[in-house]
Design a protein around this motif. Structure first.
Motif, PDB file in Angstrom:
ATOM      1  N   PHE A  89       0.838  -1.222   0.000  1.00  0.00           N
ATOM      2  CA  PHE A  89       0.000   0.000   0.000  1.00  0.00           C
ATOM      3  C   PHE A  89       0.869   1.269   0.000  1.00  0.00           C
ATOM      4  CE2 PHE A  89      -2.448  -3.243   2.432  1.00  0.00           C
ATOM      5  CZ  PHE A  89      -3.488  -3.411   1.553  1.00  0.00           C
ATOM      6  N   ALA A  90       2.060   1.237  -0.563  1.00  0.00           N
ATOM      7  CA  ALA A  90       2.974   2.388  -0.503  1.00  0.00           C
ATOM      8  C   ALA A  90       3.578   2.646  -1.896  1.00  0.00           C
ATOM      9  CB  ALA A  90       4.092   2.112   0.502  1.00  0.00           C
ATOM     10  N   PRO A  91       3.958   3.889  -2.203  1.00  0.00           N
ATOM     11  CA  PRO A  91       3.774   5.076  -1.365  1.00  0.00           C
ATOM     12  C   PRO A  91       2.302   5.489  -1.215  1.00  0.00           C
ATOM     13  CG  PRO A  91       4.651   5.697  -3.505  1.00  0.00           C
ATOM     14  CD  PRO A  91       4.648   4.202  -3.468  1.00  0.00           C
ATOM     15  N   ASN A  92       1.461   5.097  -2.170  1.00  0.00           N
ATOM     16  CA  ASN A  92       0.020   5.304  -2.027  1.00  0.00           C
ATOM     17  C   ASN A  92      -0.675   3.995  -2.369  1.00  0.00           C
ATOM     18  OD1 ASN A  92      -0.373   8.207  -1.459  1.00  0.00           O
ATOM     19  ND2 ASN A  92       0.653   8.471  -3.424  1.00  0.00           N
ATOM     20  N   PRO A  93      -1.833   3.709  -1.767  1.00  0.00           N
ATOM     21  CA  PRO A  93      -2.557   2.501  -2.175  1.00  0.00           C
ATOM     22  C   PRO A  93      -2.965   2.630  -3.643  1.00  0.00           C
ATOM     23  CG  PRO A  93      -3.519   3.476  -0.192  1.00  0.00           C
ATOM     24  CD  PRO A  93      -2.539   4.464  -0.739  1.00  0.00           C
ATOM     25  N   SER A  94      -3.082   1.500  -4.303  1.00  0.00           N
ATOM     26  CA  SER A  94      -3.496   1.527  -5.706  1.00  0.00           C
ATOM     27  C   SER A  94      -4.890   2.143  -5.822  1.00  0.00           C
ATOM     28  CB  SER A  94      -3.517   0.100  -6.263  1.00  0.00           C
ATOM     29  OG  SER A  94      -4.115   0.096  -7.536  1.00  0.00           O
ATOM     30  N   VAL A  95      -5.072   2.947  -6.859  1.00  0.00           N
ATOM     31  CA  VAL A  95      -6.397   3.546  -7.084  1.00  0.00           C
ATOM     32  C   VAL A  95      -7.027   2.960  -8.347  1.00  0.00           C
ATOM     33  CG1 VAL A  95      -5.845   5.708  -5.924  1.00  0.00           C
ATOM     34  CG2 VAL A  95      -5.402   5.483  -8.379  1.00  0.00           C
ATOM     35  N   ASN A  96      -6.357   1.969  -8.909  1.00  0.00           N
ATOM     36  CA  ASN A  96      -6.802   1.437 -10.199  1.00  0.00           C
ATOM     37  C   ASN A  96      -7.569   0.131  -9.989  1.00  0.00           C
ATOM     38  OD1 ASN A  96      -5.951  -0.118 -13.005  1.00  0.00           O
ATOM     39  ND2 ASN A  96      -6.364   2.061 -13.204  1.00  0.00           N
ATOM     40  N   ASP A  97      -8.864   0.178 -10.191  1.00  0.00           N
ATOM     41  CA  ASP A  97      -9.707  -1.021 -10.076  1.00  0.00           C
ATOM     42  C   ASP A  97      -9.908  -1.560 -11.495  1.00  0.00           C
ATOM     43  OD1 ASP A  97     -11.249  -2.890  -8.755  1.00  0.00           O
ATOM     44  OD2 ASP A  97     -13.100  -1.734  -8.982  1.00  0.00           O
ATOM     45  N   PHE A  98      -9.552  -2.811 -11.714  1.00  0.00           N
ATOM     46  CA  PHE A  98      -9.585  -3.303 -13.098  1.00  0.00           C
ATOM     47  C   PHE A  98      -9.902  -4.787 -13.173  1.00  0.00           C
ATOM     48  CE2 PHE A  98      -5.829  -5.921 -13.082  1.00  0.00           C
ATOM     49  CZ  PHE A  98      -5.085  -5.413 -12.041  1.00  0.00           C
ATOM     50  N   TRP A  99     -10.395  -5.191 -14.329  1.00  0.00           N
ATOM     51  CA  TRP A  99     -10.401  -6.592 -14.702  1.00  0.00           C
ATOM     52  C   TRP A  99     -10.149  -6.674 -16.186  1.00  0.00           C
ATOM     53  CZ3 TRP A  99     -15.257  -4.279 -14.047  1.00  0.00           C
ATOM     54  CH2 TRP A  99     -16.169  -4.436 -15.084  1.00  0.00           C
ATOM     55  N   VAL A 100      -9.926  -7.897 -16.651  1.00  0.00           N
ATOM     56  CA  VAL A 100      -9.439  -8.074 -18.021  1.00  0.00           C
ATOM     57  C   VAL A 100     -10.377  -8.984 -18.806  1.00  0.00           C
ATOM     58  CG1 VAL A 100      -7.573  -9.159 -19.350  1.00  0.00           C
ATOM     59  CG2 VAL A 100      -7.019  -7.661 -17.427  1.00  0.00           C
ATOM     60  N   THR A 101     -10.642  -8.595 -20.038  1.00  0.00           N
ATOM     61  CA  THR A 101     -11.341  -9.494 -20.972  1.00  0.00           C
ATOM     62  C   THR A 101     -10.527  -9.543 -22.255  1.00  0.00           C
ATOM     63  OG1 THR A 101     -12.658  -7.686 -21.875  1.00  0.00           O
ATOM     64  CG2 THR A 101     -13.650  -8.956 -20.075  1.00  0.00           C
ATOM     65  N   ALA A 102     -10.900 -10.449 -23.142  1.00  0.00           N
ATOM     66  CA  ALA A 102     -10.156 -10.546 -24.404  1.00  0.00           C
ATOM     67  C   ALA A 102     -11.075 -11.027 -25.514  1.00  0.00           C
ATOM     68  CB  ALA A 102      -8.985 -11.511 -24.233  1.00  0.00           C
ATOM     69  N   ASP A 103     -10.715 -10.695 -26.710  1.00  0.00           N
ATOM     70  CA  ASP A 103     -11.356 -11.250 -27.901  1.00  0.00           C
ATOM     71  C   ASP A 103     -10.312 -12.088 -28.615  1.00  0.00           C
ATOM     72  OD1 ASP A 103     -13.784 -10.068 -27.465  1.00  0.00           O
ATOM     73  OD2 ASP A 103     -13.354  -8.303 -28.704  1.00  0.00           O
ATOM     74  N   ILE A 104     -10.688 -13.337 -28.872  1.00  0.00           N
ATOM     75  CA  ILE A 104      -9.753 -14.217 -29.575  1.00  0.00           C
ATOM     76  C   ILE A 104     -10.264 -14.380 -31.004  1.00  0.00           C
ATOM     77  CG2 ILE A 104      -8.755 -16.548 -29.613  1.00  0.00           C
ATOM     78  CD1 ILE A 104      -9.664 -16.376 -26.463  1.00  0.00           C
ATOM     79  N   THR A 105      -9.496 -13.913 -31.945  1.00  0.00           N
ATOM     80  CA  THR A 105      -9.904 -13.975 -33.348  1.00  0.00           C
ATOM     81  C   THR A 105      -9.225 -15.167 -33.999  1.00  0.00           C
ATOM     82  OG1 THR A 105      -9.965 -11.565 -33.323  1.00  0.00           O
ATOM     83  CG2 THR A 105     -10.092 -12.639 -35.475  1.00  0.00           C
ATOM     84  N   THR A 106     -10.043 -16.044 -34.570  1.00  0.00           N
ATOM     85  CA  THR A 106      -9.459 -17.236 -35.204  1.00  0.00           C
ATOM     86  C   THR A 106      -9.033 -16.892 -36.640  1.00  0.00           C
ATOM     87  OG1 THR A 106     -11.565 -17.993 -36.059  1.00  0.00           O
ATOM     88  CG2 THR A 106     -10.963 -18.709 -33.826  1.00  0.00           C
ATOM     89  N   ARG A 107      -8.391 -17.857 -37.254  1.00  0.00           N
ATOM     90  CA  ARG A 107      -7.848 -17.623 -38.603  1.00  0.00           C
ATOM     91  C   ARG A 107      -8.948 -17.236 -39.588  1.00  0.00           C
ATOM     92  NH1 ARG A 107      -4.290 -22.447 -40.589  1.00  0.00           N
ATOM     93  NH2 ARG A 107      -2.967 -21.817 -38.868  1.00  0.00           N
ATOM     94  N   SER A 108     -10.183 -17.821 -39.378  1.00  0.00           N
ATOM     95  CA  SER A 108     -11.289 -17.517 -40.305  1.00  0.00           C
ATOM     96  C   SER A 108     -11.970 -16.194 -39.979  1.00  0.00           C
ATOM     97  CB  SER A 108     -12.317 -18.650 -40.248  1.00  0.00           C
ATOM     98  OG  SER A 108     -12.969 -18.631 -38.993  1.00  0.00           O
ATOM     99  N   GLY A 109     -11.587 -15.556 -38.868  1.00  0.00           N
ATOM    100  CA  GLY A 109     -12.184 -14.269 -38.515  1.00  0.00           C
ATOM    101  C   GLY A 109     -13.243 -14.366 -37.438  1.00  0.00           C
ATOM    102  N   ARG A 110     -13.522 -15.605 -36.966  1.00  0.00           N
ATOM    103  CA  ARG A 110     -14.498 -15.777 -35.892  1.00  0.00           C
ATOM    104  C   ARG A 110     -13.925 -15.161 -34.610  1.00  0.00           C
ATOM    105  NH1 ARG A 110     -16.428 -20.324 -32.473  1.00  0.00           N
ATOM    106  NH2 ARG A 110     -14.452 -21.370 -32.893  1.00  0.00           N
ATOM    107  N   VAL A 111     -14.765 -14.475 -33.832  1.00  0.00           N
ATOM    108  CA  VAL A 111     -14.291 -13.842 -32.594  1.00  0.00           C
ATOM    109  C   VAL A 111     -14.883 -14.570 -31.389  1.00  0.00           C
ATOM    110  CG1 VAL A 111     -14.293 -11.726 -31.218  1.00  0.00           C
ATOM    111  CG2 VAL A 111     -14.032 -11.593 -33.712  1.00  0.00           C
TER     112      VAL A 111
END
Lengths: 208, 379
Positions: A89-111
């Motif tokens: 928690f130093a020098p300041n506690p994190s202020v960034n609340d986040f999560w992650v998503t992704a798009d996986i594009t296949t060779r044919s273009g399907r997402v």
């Protein structure tokens, strides 16, 4: 109520004192980012002249970075596993609340959409487990560790089922984040931002 | 004057004393290592394999070319990695029991360092503290008390009846490490504006991906926010400094327990609170821990049983002493004539629980043929 000492080897005593001094120096804050060039033995006079003049305290931190962290004693800590950081928690506690998503594009273009493990979405007994995933992303988002991005892209591509004849070719990773505002101020909603996009190789993402 | 100061300094850091504190700490700490590594192992595929987040090549890149102690360096075979985790957990378990303690603690330390160097991207401060403390335990004589090694020594008659004093520098090192943790976290925090303006504790609970259980909302507002922020700094500073004074120690450690209980309740940081709080044990001297155990022993005196030898046999002195050492707070005694309660003997001897399948045989081996004389009861 200590018994009279039959005597500890003087070498152990010296080693003890030196070690304590070393971990104290190691645990000092690093020099400010804009001055770190001064700690580098490869810094040229021109590079040194381009940065502002450090304060005496900053001089100390620069010397510590150069001679302790970058010196032989620091290498001993790194090699043996005795390296340590106490910046909770130093020098300041994190202020960034986040999560992650992704798009996986296949060779044919399907997402294919994918959501990276989220601590807030799992039952209490699995939160400890998911925290390791969150910590990994928190660290690899730092510019120092951006070299981990291709590995994360490969990992994400492996997490979804796909047709071997139509393997993933591109992974686009998004961060949903918001910056926590000081108390009493309105809090923003999460915003979806592109983190990185990587091409992945079929042999790296074979199905499990 | 200088000579007196040096002498006091020398005796504080390198004096000799009871090994009981280190023995007790070893049990608690190694139990946490077993739990912590087992939890991490549930993520094995994601955390330690080539198909996970950190393939061996990424771990190598992180080292920046500096050699690291890592028996898994360059290893890409998942079964081998699993074997290292399994061996480390087994070593931590043996260290907890105090069985082959010296070897077990060394294997545990090498295992933890290797696993942390195999995947440094997922580590928190609790992991860091676990790693350096495991190394300190490996160089300490922490198996001299509260260990199966000692029980075996007592059985064979090779261990002294009373604990032989040890040099306390490993215990002092753990205490100093704890002060380093708290002092430098305060120093670093003081460089942050939110800690100075008294609002720092507002932010972490707002992180949905980091928070765990809630607190009443007023706790994060107004004066309570400032009390929480400055109180955290004060308690941490006291844990680095005042804790060394016997006068303040108990209250400072209670403050630390409260602080970490709140952190554990509110935030999801695997094992951090448990590991750091376990180190508090080292702030008590061996004779204090022993006196505490004796006070408890008196409190449990009504549960005390005396296990008599079977008819025609008598207790062998050394093994009977070893069996007594397996008991909790001296609640089981072997040797006198009285009510024979062999079931109570193992039930009140936590150190014996692993030996249950051979418990009756152990009791028998602890006795020898007696001159023709009747004794009451049988084990």
């Amino acid at each position: 109520m200590q018994a009279k000492s039959p005597g500890v080897n003087p070498l152990i005593k010296v080693g003890f004192v030196l070690y304590v001094a070393l971990i104290c120096l190691w645990s000092l804050p690093r020099a400010p980012r804009d001055l770190r060039v001064l700690a580098s033995p490869r810094a040229t006079p021109e590079m040194r002249a381009a940065v502002r003049k450090p304060t005496p305290y900053e001089e100390l931190l620069i010397a510590n970075d150069r001679h302790v962290r970058g010196g032989p004693a620091g290498r001993v800590l790194l090699t043996t596993g005795l390296w340590q950081y106490w910046d909770m928690f130093a020098p300041n506690p994190s202020v960034n609340d986040f999560w992650v998503t992704a798009d996986i594009t296949t060779r044919s273009g399907r997402v294919i959409p994918y959501e990276y493990p989220r601590v807030s979405q799992v039952p209490i007994l699995r939160k400890y487990r998911s925290e390791r995933h969150r910590k990994y992303v928190e660290r690899t988002r730092l510019s120092d560790f951006s070299y981990a991005q291709p590995y994360l892209a490969n990992y994400i591509a492996r997490q979804v089922p796909f047709d071997p004849g139509d393997p993933p070719s591109i992974v686009t990773v998004y961060v949903h984040e918001r910056e926590i505002q000081p108390p009493g101020q309105p809090q923003p909603n999460h915003e979806k931002r592109l983190w990185f996009r990587r091409a992945v190789q079929p042999d790296e993402v074979r199905p499990r | 004057m200088m000579r007196r100061i040096w002498k006091e300094f020398d005796e504080t850091l390198f004096g000799y004393g009871s090994p009981v504190t280190l023995g007790l700490f070893r049990i608690v700490f190694c139990a946490l290592v077993v739990i912590g590594l087992s939890l991490t192992a549930t993520n094995f595929s994601d955390v330690f394999t080539e198909r996970g987040l950190v393939p061996a090549a990424l771990a190598e890149r992180w080292t920046n070319g500096i050699p690291r102690l890592n028996v898994l360096s360059g290893v890409t075979a998942a079964p081998l990695t699993a074997a290292v985790i399994g061996t480390t957990i087994l070593a931590a378990f043996c260290a907890m029991m105090g069985l082959g303690t010296r070897v077990a603690t060394i294997v545990m330390a090498i295992g933890i360092v290797s696993l942390h160097h195999r995947n440094p991207f997922i580590l928190n401060s609790g992991d860091t503290l676990m790693r350096v403390t495991a190394i300190y335990l490996a160089v300490s004589p922490c198996g001299r008390a509260c260990s199966l090694d000692r029980v075996i020594g007592l059985w064979r008659g090779t261990a002294p009846t009373e604990h032989a004093p040890i040099s306390l520098w490993p215990q002092r090192l753990i205490q100093i490490q704890l002060s380093v943790v708290y002092f430098f976290t305060v120093l670093l925090k003081w460089g942050g504006n939110t800690w100075r303006d008294g609002t720092a504790t507002w932010y972490p609970p707002q992180l949905a991906e980091f928070a765990r259980f809630g607190f009443p909302p007023f706790f994060d507002q107004g004066i309570f926010l400032r009390i929480g922020t400055y109180g955290t700094l004060l308690i941490e500073l006291a844990l680095a400094t005042l804790v060394w004074s016997p006068r303040f120690r108990k209250w400072v450690l209670l403050g630390g327990l409260g602080l970490h209980a709140i952190i554990e309740w509110r935030f999801n940081i695997p094992m951090f609170a448990f590991v750091i709080v376990s180190l508090y044990i080292c702030h008590y001297e061996g004779h204090e821990v022993k006196a505490w155990a004796e006070r408890l022993s008196q409190r449990f005196s009504r549960f005390r049983v005396n296990v008599a030898a079977p008819e025609g046999r008598k207790w062998r002195e050394a093994p009977a002493r070893a069996l007594t050492a397996l008991g909790l707070f001296g609640t089981v005694e072997y040797g006198g004539s009285g009510n024979a309660k062999p079931a109570a003997a193992w039930a009140r001897s936590p150190g014996a629980w692993l030996a249950l399948p051979v418990w009756k045989s152990l009791l028998f081996q602890a006795t020898e043929e007696a001159p023709a004389r009747k004794t009451k009861g049988r084990p």
